[in-house]
Design a protein around this motif. Structure first.
Motif, PDB file in Angstrom:
ATOM      1  N   PRO A 181      39.806  47.424  38.181  1.00 53.87           N
ATOM      2  CA  PRO A 181      41.090  47.529  37.774  1.00 53.87           C
ATOM      3  C   PRO A 181      41.972  46.976  37.805  1.00 53.87           C
ATOM      4  N   SER A 182      41.909  46.040  38.441  1.00 51.20           N
ATOM      5  CA  SER A 182      43.041  44.813  38.186  1.00 51.20           C
ATOM      6  C   SER A 182      42.628  43.805  36.965  1.00 51.20           C
ATOM      7  N   ASP A 183      41.608  43.821  36.666  1.00 54.47           N
ATOM      8  CA  ASP A 183      42.034  43.525  35.337  1.00 54.47           C
ATOM      9  C   ASP A 183      41.008  43.866  34.564  1.00 54.47           C
ATOM     10  N   PRO A 184      40.963  43.894  33.190  1.00 58.05           N
ATOM     11  CA  PRO A 184      39.839  45.188  31.870  1.00 58.05           C
ATOM     12  C   PRO A 184      39.134  43.922  31.663  1.00 58.05           C
ATOM     13  N   ASP A 185      39.043  42.173  32.272  1.00 54.96           N
ATOM     14  CA  ASP A 185      38.219  41.538  31.578  1.00 54.96           C
ATOM     15  C   ASP A 185      36.701  41.196  32.820  1.00 54.96           C
TER      16      ASP A 185
END
Length: 143
Positions: free
Chosen positions: A100-104
């Motif tokens: 969840p902290s980064d969509p990549d």
């Protein structure tokens, strides 16, 4: 679809030592006979526990089966991308809701510096960078 990697062409890390120290964790219980061992960073694992299994006494029992399925999808996506482009790059970034902290999501192919084995590191760019920064280069690892 499969990915064929020449370990000699990949960046070398002391994967064994990083795994033994807990910097990297296996993202699967068993690597398929024709598979590439996959690892998630400690930060990535902690984020998964916090997000999906924080209330469980044995979070690995909840997370590991789901993570194995995610790894299979991620590796399949990498194989499809390599097949369509005709080349395999050592670092692939793809959209994912795994962390969840980064969509990549970053999928980085490396080789173990002590054995000629290709491995996959899975995490966000920050998670992988933090794991590598914490260990420096393979030559800097403690004995």
């Amino acid at each position: 679809m499969s990915i064929k990697l020449d370990p000699e062409l990949l960046p070398a890390l002391d994967i064994l030592r990083m795994a033994q120290s807990g910097t990297l964790l296996r993202a699967e219980r068993h690597t398929p006979p024709d598979g590439i061992p996959a690892f998630v960073t400690r930060d990535g694992w902690n984020e998964l526990v916090e997000t999906h299994a924080g209330n469980h006494d044995a979070p690995h029992m909840v997370l590991l089966p789901a993570l194995e399925k995610a790894v299979l999808r991620i590796m399949s996506h990498a194989a499809e991308q390599a097949s369509s482009s005709g080349e395999m790059t050592p670092v692939i970034t793809l959209p994912s809701d795994l962390f969840p902290s980064d969509p990549d999501l970053v999928l980085s192919f490396v080789r173990d510096s002590t054995h000629p084995v290709a491995c996959a590191l899975i995490g966000t760019a920050a998670q992988i960078e933090n794991a590598l920064r914490g260990y420096g280069t393979a030559q800097d690892l403690p004995n």
